[in-house]
Design an enzyme around this catalytic site. Structure first.
Site, PDB file in Angstrom:
ATOM      1  N   LYS A  44       0.820  -1.211   0.000  1.00 45.06           N
ATOM      2  CA  LYS A  44       0.000   0.000   0.000  1.00 45.06           C
ATOM      3  C   LYS A  44       0.854   1.262   0.000  1.00 45.06           C
ATOM      4  O   LYS A  44       0.475   2.272  -0.605  1.00 45.06           O
ATOM      5  CB  LYS A  44      -0.948   0.002   1.203  1.00 45.06           C
ATOM      6  CG  LYS A  44      -2.078  -1.002   1.063  1.00 45.06           C
ATOM      7  CD  LYS A  44      -3.151  -0.782   2.110  1.00 45.06           C
ATOM      8  CE  LYS A  44      -4.273  -1.793   1.943  1.00 45.06           C
ATOM      9  NZ  LYS A  44      -5.253  -1.727   3.034  1.00 45.06           N
ATOM     10  N   LYS A  51      -6.036 -12.350  -8.698  1.00 44.40           N
ATOM     11  CA  LYS A  51      -7.256 -12.471  -7.899  1.00 44.40           C
ATOM     12  C   LYS A  51      -8.344 -11.510  -8.408  1.00 44.40           C
ATOM     13  O   LYS A  51      -8.024 -10.384  -8.796  1.00 44.40           O
ATOM     14  CB  LYS A  51      -6.889 -12.133  -6.451  1.00 44.40           C
ATOM     15  CG  LYS A  51      -7.965 -12.425  -5.434  1.00 44.40           C
ATOM     16  CD  LYS A  51      -7.417 -12.190  -4.030  1.00 44.40           C
ATOM     17  CE  LYS A  51      -8.503 -11.596  -3.151  1.00 44.40           C
ATOM     18  NZ  LYS A  51      -8.040 -11.260  -1.817  1.00 44.40           N
ATOM     19  N   LYS A 111     -11.785  -5.917  -6.156  1.00 47.53           N
ATOM     20  CA  LYS A 111     -12.673  -4.766  -6.272  1.00 47.53           C
ATOM     21  C   LYS A 111     -11.927  -3.536  -6.770  1.00 47.53           C
ATOM     22  O   LYS A 111     -12.547  -2.566  -7.177  1.00 47.53           O
ATOM     23  CB  LYS A 111     -13.426  -4.500  -4.955  1.00 47.53           C
ATOM     24  CG  LYS A 111     -12.596  -4.477  -3.702  1.00 47.53           C
ATOM     25  CD  LYS A 111     -13.506  -4.399  -2.463  1.00 47.53           C
ATOM     26  CE  LYS A 111     -12.669  -4.459  -1.191  1.00 47.53           C
ATOM     27  NZ  LYS A 111     -13.444  -4.420   0.024  1.00 47.53           N
TER      28      LYS A 111
END
Ligand code: TRP
Length: 334
Positions: free
Chosen positions: A115, A197, A200
């Protein structure tokens, strides 16, 4: 142990559009095991602001997610469904746990590194101590089990370390939680890149089925899914696209990969993709209908929010008061 049941805690962030992967990999599992535990399912909005959010948007998404928990089948009378930010104990325990966490431990967290690389202009202290807040969530309720995806295992390990560290100094204060890895927890991959994966935050909307996609969109995305030129519906690592579609089909229908292979033996990918699309629609349609009904019922949702926040505060305060006393905070005068 409450009512002879073990305690379960889990949470989800209300950021991004939830995908079929979130539902099949997490929410559906939560519903399945809910009756076996005393459950706390939080909408972890405090975690969300570690990344800059639009306030109105965050508020809306948080409410939508809370509504979705109920629409998916979690009875809010039996499951404590609440906003993290409504229970101040999360922040209070997080502070105390911060004082028991080493910089080195947080520096090793792979999600922080990812992140920080992604949000290089806003590497704030909250992003760094994110795992400590997560530990506080779990330990506050003395959770025995925590359903988490593989990407959160490192945070759960830290939670366990903190619990043990604290207990070693102050006696048995925290339950040391175990991860709960679902049996049918097949990882759902992107329809456009089966090595990645389903996420979202994917920029390509065709890679993900969103929980609120309408039937036409779902079928269209399935038809466009990346496959191969083998032309045989077979569950094999050499055919990652088809394998992923079989996983999705199995998760939606409860069938095994072998049964799916037999069902589509001799049939083309077009038929199979159509079948997958219809299976997804048959799972998502009832969810969407429930969601639409619940969304109209503002008073009911408000009541759930209020009552469950009180319930969560009640349970969390028991732990919090004990911890405050242990570390030497003065007794409250009543
Ligand atoms: N960090 C988790 C995620 O992004 C969400 C979360 C916050 C959580 N607190 C938790 C999950 C406690 C399980 C238990 O997926």
């Amino acid at each position: 142990m409450l009512d002879g049941k073990k305690t379960l805690f889990s949470g989800m962030q209300a950021t991004g559009n939830l995908t079929l992967g979130n539902y099949l990999g997490a929410l559906k599992n939560w519903v399945k095991i809910a009756d076996d535990y005393q459950t706390f399912y939080s909408v972890v909005d405090m975690h969300s602001i570690t990344v800059r959010q639009d306030p109105a948007e965050l508020r809306k998404r948080a409410r939508n997610l809370l509504t979705l928990y109920i629409a998916a089948g979690l009875d809010p009378e039996k499951n404590c469904i609440y906003y993290q930010s409504h229970v101040s104990g999360h922040a209070e325990l997080a502070w105390i746990l911060n004082c028991f966490t080493y910089m080195g431990e947080l520096n090793r967290m792979t999600q922080f590194k990812d992140k920080a690389a992604k949000h290089a202009d806003n590497i704030n202290a909250g992003l760094f101590t994110y795992p400590v807040l997560m530990a506080a969530d779990i330990l506050l309720f003395q959770a025995d089990v925590v359903p988490v995806g593989i990407d959160q295992m490192q945070h759960l390990e830290l939670t366990r370390d903190l619990a043990v560290r604290f207990n070693n100094v102050y006696g048995d204060v925290f339950t040391v939680p175990e991860p709960y890895i679902g049996k049918s927890g097949a990882k759902i991959m992107s329809l456009q890149d089966p090595m990645k994966k389903m996420s979202k935050s994917d920029e390509n909307p065709n890679g993900s089925i969103y929980l609120m996609d309408d039937p036409d969109t779902i079928i269209r995305k399935c038809k466009r899914a990346v496959t191969d030129s083998v032309a045989c519906v077979r569950y094999s690592d050499e055919q990652p696209g088809i394998k992923n579609l079989i996983d999705i089909y199995c998760a939606c229908t409860g069938k095994t990969p072998a049964e799916v292979e037999a069902e589509f033996d001799g049939k083309g990918y077009g038929d199979f993709k159509m079948g997958v699309g219809e299976a997804i629609v048959s799972v998502l349609k009832p969810l969407q209908d429930n969601y639409a009904d619940l969304s109209k019922n503002k008073d009911y949702i408000d009541k759930v929010i209020k009552e469950n926040a009180e319930k969560a505060a009640y349970f969390s305060n028991k732990t919090l008061r004990k911890v405050q006393k242990k570390v030497g905070f003065p007794e409250r005068i009543r």
